[in-house]
Design an enzyme around this catalytic site. Sequence first.
Site, short mmCIF file in Angstrom:
data_model
loop_
_atom_site.label_atom_id
_atom_site.label_comp_id
_atom_site.label_asym_id
_atom_site.label_seq_id
_atom_site.Cartn_x
_atom_site.Cartn_y
_atom_site.Cartn_z
CG HIS A 253 0.47 2.06 12.54
ND1 HIS A 253 -0.73 1.47 12.88
CD2 HIS A 253 0.71 1.65 11.27
CE1 HIS A 253 -1.18 0.74 11.87
NE2 HIS A 253 -0.32 0.82 10.88
CG ASP B 292 0.86 -3.95 4.86
OD1 ASP B 292 1.73 -3.17 5.28
OD2 ASP B 292 -0.35 -3.81 5.10
CD GLU C 247 -3.39 -1.70 5.34
OE1 GLU C 247 -3.55 -2.72 6.01
OE2 GLU C 247 -2.88 -0.67 5.83
CG HIS D 95 -0.53 -0.03 2.51
ND1 HIS D 95 -0.23 1.11 3.20
CD2 HIS D 95 -0.31 -1.06 3.38
CE1 HIS D 95 0.16 0.79 4.43
NE2 HIS D 95 0.14 -0.52 4.56
ZN LIG Z 1 0.61 -1.56 6.30
#
Ligand SMILES: [Zn+2]
Length: 455
Positions: free
Chosen positions: A421, A351, A323, A277
């Site tokens: 993240h 991913d 995503e 993504h």
């Molecule tokens: Zn990801």
Amino acid sequence: MKNFIILTITIIVSFQLLAQKEDSLMLRKIYDEVLVQGECYENLRSLCKDVGNRISGSKNAEKAVIWGEKLLQSYQFDTVFKQEVMVPRWVRGEKEKCTLVNGTNNIPLNTIALGGSISTNGIISANIIEVKSFDELEALNSEEVKGKIVFYNVPMEPKHIRTFNAYGGCYPYRSKGPSEAAKKGATATILRSLSLKLDNAPHTGTMSYEEGVNKIPCCAIGTLDAELLSKQLITNNNIKIELEMNCKTLDDVLSYNVIGQINGKTNPDKYIIVGGHLDSWDIGEGAHDDGAGIVHSIEVLRTLKKINYTPNNSLRVILYMNEENGNRGGEKYAELAKNNSEYHIAALESDRGGFVPRGFSMDGTPSQLEKLKSWKPLFIPYDIHYFVKGYGGVDISPLKNGQTSLIGLVPDSQRYFDFHHAPTDVFENVHKRELEMGAATMTSLIYLIDKYGFE
Ligand SMILES: [Zn+2]
């Protein structure tokens, strides 16, 4: 007759040995190309530094689309095209502020709003109530929770060898924790970041509000700050948190999936696709998540073209949009593939970071899984050994139809959630050689699927 059977068996075995030899030479050629002349690391540097983080609907996401299209064009694949997709637009606004007020001093906590959260609409100042599970929350009566900030202090379970399992255990506290707390009358939630590492990097991620439940702001703090807050709460139950967040959701924005294709020679209307993504969270550089998957996937087609491999089936690299907070790109791709009656043999996704690859997990039929496992000996020289039934990936999940095999690259997962993240997910935290090993491993698998099919 007996001699004829022996001769036939000998011929079959010889052909198999010949094919095996040919395949092992081809894999060697693929790894050589990526490890010696690979371009994925430089491509990742460019995506991280020239574009930067790129949340759906942002200017940087627009830049990333142009970046991807240009790069794919530069490799002169047969076709490069885009698919329109409307994506959500959530903006963080000014940097969040979170202060622990304990009566003696004020301690600033490094805080990040969860993706999709509403703002605090000014400053929220409230007492804290810590819970270690939904059961604990459930056991509290509403009077105890009302007007307070619920602090979900649930560490990732260290016993899991595969850290995605530990992540899975904590994920519900991020995704539905705010609504569960709101049902008890909470005014906001603070989440202990989903990471096994002790540091003060707060990790964001998507959450969603349950219909019909009061929406409350939600954020995460680093694991060290979570320990600090928890410790202070033991001796002082009058601690307050002052929280200010300015995030909001705007109207949907037009964006794109970006696709490059090499046409198949024998079955041009059958597709094998590989992707990651293009969007990321709005912090750090989206290097592991999912810059690595993007450059891995591009490297697959670049490498096969470079070594002059002509595929039997059409190969596509897909840079999916959105995503992280919607999966609209993955859904759009599957919708168009269905509308256009495109037959997809297999979809491969990367991913799970740019770490050293271990193998693949597959969501497919038992015979497809058997076929995948039959290729394992070819990968052993590269220390790739993990071939299991499992999950493919979020972007490719809408393609599930009982026929297309969905496969995920499985890199080593020990350090993935250190960066996932978080502001620390930057180019410098991706290792060149580990990234390249992932790309070569994916390219090898695509070659084998193309050669032998997956029926
Ligand atoms: Zn990801």
